[in-house]
Design a protein around this motif. Structure first.
Motif, PDB file in Angstrom:
ATOM      1  N   ARG A 265       4.656  -2.952   0.870  1.00 57.73           N
ATOM      2  CA  ARG A 265       4.749  -2.081  -0.305  1.00 57.73           C
ATOM      3  C   ARG A 265       3.738  -2.465  -1.386  1.00 57.73           C
ATOM      4  O   ARG A 265       3.506  -1.686  -2.310  1.00 57.73           O
ATOM      5  CB  ARG A 265       6.162  -2.126  -0.881  1.00 57.73           C
ATOM      6  N   LEU A 266       3.169  -3.653  -1.278  1.00 60.76           N
ATOM      7  CA  LEU A 266       2.151  -4.057  -2.238  1.00 60.76           C
ATOM      8  C   LEU A 266       0.959  -3.116  -2.151  1.00 60.76           C
ATOM      9  O   LEU A 266       0.365  -2.957  -1.087  1.00 60.76           O
ATOM     10  CB  LEU A 266       1.696  -5.490  -1.948  1.00 60.76           C
ATOM     11  N   ARG A 267       0.600  -2.515  -3.269  1.00 69.66           N
ATOM     12  CA  ARG A 267      -0.499  -1.549  -3.242  1.00 69.66           C
ATOM     13  C   ARG A 267      -1.843  -2.265  -3.203  1.00 69.66           C
ATOM     14  O   ARG A 267      -2.201  -3.023  -4.095  1.00 69.66           O
ATOM     15  CB  ARG A 267      -0.439  -0.632  -4.461  1.00 69.66           C
TER      16      ARG A 267
ATOM     17  N   VAL B 177      -5.852   4.535   1.266  1.00 69.25           N
ATOM     18  CA  VAL B 177      -6.080   3.265   1.959  1.00 69.25           C
ATOM     19  C   VAL B 177      -4.767   2.729   2.526  1.00 69.25           C
ATOM     20  O   VAL B 177      -4.710   2.267   3.673  1.00 69.25           O
ATOM     21  CB  VAL B 177      -6.705   2.229   0.999  1.00 69.25           C
ATOM     22  N   MET B 178      -3.703   2.813   1.727  1.00 74.24           N
ATOM     23  CA  MET B 178      -2.407   2.320   2.179  1.00 74.24           C
ATOM     24  C   MET B 178      -1.871   3.135   3.352  1.00 74.24           C
ATOM     25  O   MET B 178      -1.338   2.573   4.317  1.00 74.24           O
ATOM     26  CB  MET B 178      -1.410   2.339   1.020  1.00 74.24           C
ATOM     27  N   ALA B 179      -2.004   4.447   3.274  1.00 70.75           N
ATOM     28  CA  ALA B 179      -1.522   5.307   4.359  1.00 70.75           C
ATOM     29  C   ALA B 179      -2.264   5.004   5.660  1.00 70.75           C
ATOM     30  O   ALA B 179      -1.655   4.910   6.733  1.00 70.75           O
ATOM     31  CB  ALA B 179      -1.698   6.771   3.977  1.00 70.75           C
ATOM     32  N   GLU B 180      -3.573   4.832   5.550  1.00 70.32           N
ATOM     33  CA  GLU B 180      -4.371   4.513   6.743  1.00 70.32           C
ATOM     34  C   GLU B 180      -3.978   3.153   7.301  1.00 70.32           C
ATOM     35  O   GLU B 180      -3.843   2.978   8.516  1.00 70.32           O
ATOM     36  CB  GLU B 180      -5.861   4.516   6.399  1.00 70.32           C
TER      37      GLU B 180
ATOM     38  N   LYS C  76       4.076   7.633   5.445  1.00 73.84           N
ATOM     39  CA  LYS C  76       4.272   9.000   4.951  1.00 73.84           C
ATOM     40  C   LYS C  76       4.468   9.005   3.434  1.00 73.84           C
ATOM     41  O   LYS C  76       3.973   9.901   2.735  1.00 73.84           O
ATOM     42  CB  LYS C  76       5.469   9.646   5.649  1.00 73.84           C
ATOM     43  N   GLU C  77       5.198   7.989   2.937  1.00 75.42           N
ATOM     44  CA  GLU C  77       5.379   7.899   1.479  1.00 75.42           C
ATOM     45  C   GLU C  77       4.052   7.751   0.767  1.00 75.42           C
ATOM     46  O   GLU C  77       3.788   8.428  -0.240  1.00 75.42           O
ATOM     47  CB  GLU C  77       6.265   6.681   1.156  1.00 75.42           C
TER      48      GLU C  77
END
Length: 267
Positions: A157-159, A165-168, A261-262
């Motif tokens: 969950r750390l951005r 970038v997080m979704a990928e 997905k979030e």
């Protein structure tokens, strides 16, 4: 390749494999394996090996890894770690800080590295680190190393970077977790406190030679733990987290898919 420099160094001192082997206290075939990259010297063999080749220990560590290195930017302990990682047949790791390095995407790595110092780092250093990470990941994707990983929910969950970038990154984790040599488990916030979480990040490496070793990293660098009782303790801690605290691999994959997905919906 850096391993070819082992041969060059040996020839430079005018010795053959058998002579080097006698100096180090191993078989000639072992020296051949080291020079071909089939195996890696254990930490307690490296000092003698470096002396036999007439090189400094840090230079030997650089030869034993194919990782790109910058002038003075890679410490000796990291060179040793990378060399050991590349020769490991199994890695079991508990990583609470962020997505585990061998699963990271280039964009994710780039953002992490750009924030490693409050003074900033050079573009060359960032590019070199991304290249290094991709080289390290080849052994995971090719199935050369068995990877078992436990990560707490907070690490995912750390951005790092943008929502894209997080979704990928999380989608890539799901993809890699489907490989037959990768087992990924997630511990939820609801798990509360447990021993691995108390200890922090650690990695257990197994090689074709010797017994497993534990690597821990903190301020000032990293170090290997080789004492059999200590290693057994860390193995027990890892198995407890993996088998009694974490979600199953399939449940973990489902959870990560939901997180991806979030992040995707935040674009």
């Amino acid at each position: 390749m850096r391993r070819e420099r082992l041969i060059d160094a040996r020839k430079a001192v005018g010795l053959n494999q058998e002579q080097i082997a006698d100096m180090v206290g191993v078989d000639r075939t072992t020296i051949g394996k080291w020079e071909r990259g089939d195996s890696t010297p254990q930490p307690n063999q490296r000092g003698t090996y470096a002396e036999a080749l007439g090189v400094e220990l840090q230079e030997l560590n650089a030869m034993l890894t194919s990782m790109p290195q910058g002038d003075g930017e890679m410490p000796a302990w990291l060179s040793t770690y990378l060399g050991m990682e590349q020769s490991a047949t199994r890695i079991a790791s508990y990583e609470p800080r962020c997505v585990y390095g061998l699963l990271q995407t280039p964009a994710y790595v780039e953002d992490i590295v750009s924030h490693v110092s409050y003074n900033g780092v050079s573009e060359a250093y960032i590019a070199r680190t991304v290249e290094t990470r991709l080289i390290r990941q080849k052994r995971v994707r090719s199935g050369e190393v068995e990877l078992s990983l436990v990560q707490p929910e907070s690490a995912l969950r750390l951005r790092i970077g943008t929502p894209e970038v997080m979704a990928e990154q999380l989608s890539t984790m799901v993809e890699l977790s489907r490989l037959p040599n990768v087992t990924l488990r997630i511990t939820r916030y609801e798990a509360g406190q447990y021993e691995a979480r108390r200890l922090g990040a650690f990695c257990i490496m197994s090689h074709p030679w010797g017994t497993p070793q534990v690597h821990i990293e903190g301020y000032g660098g990293g170090r290997f733990i080789t004492d059999a009782e200590e290693v057994q303790y860390f193995q027990g801690v890892y198995e407890h987290a993996a088998n009694r605290i974490a979600l199953s691999p399939s449940e973990s994959r489902k959870f990560i898919t939901g997180l991806a997905k979030e992040w995707s919906n935040r674009r």
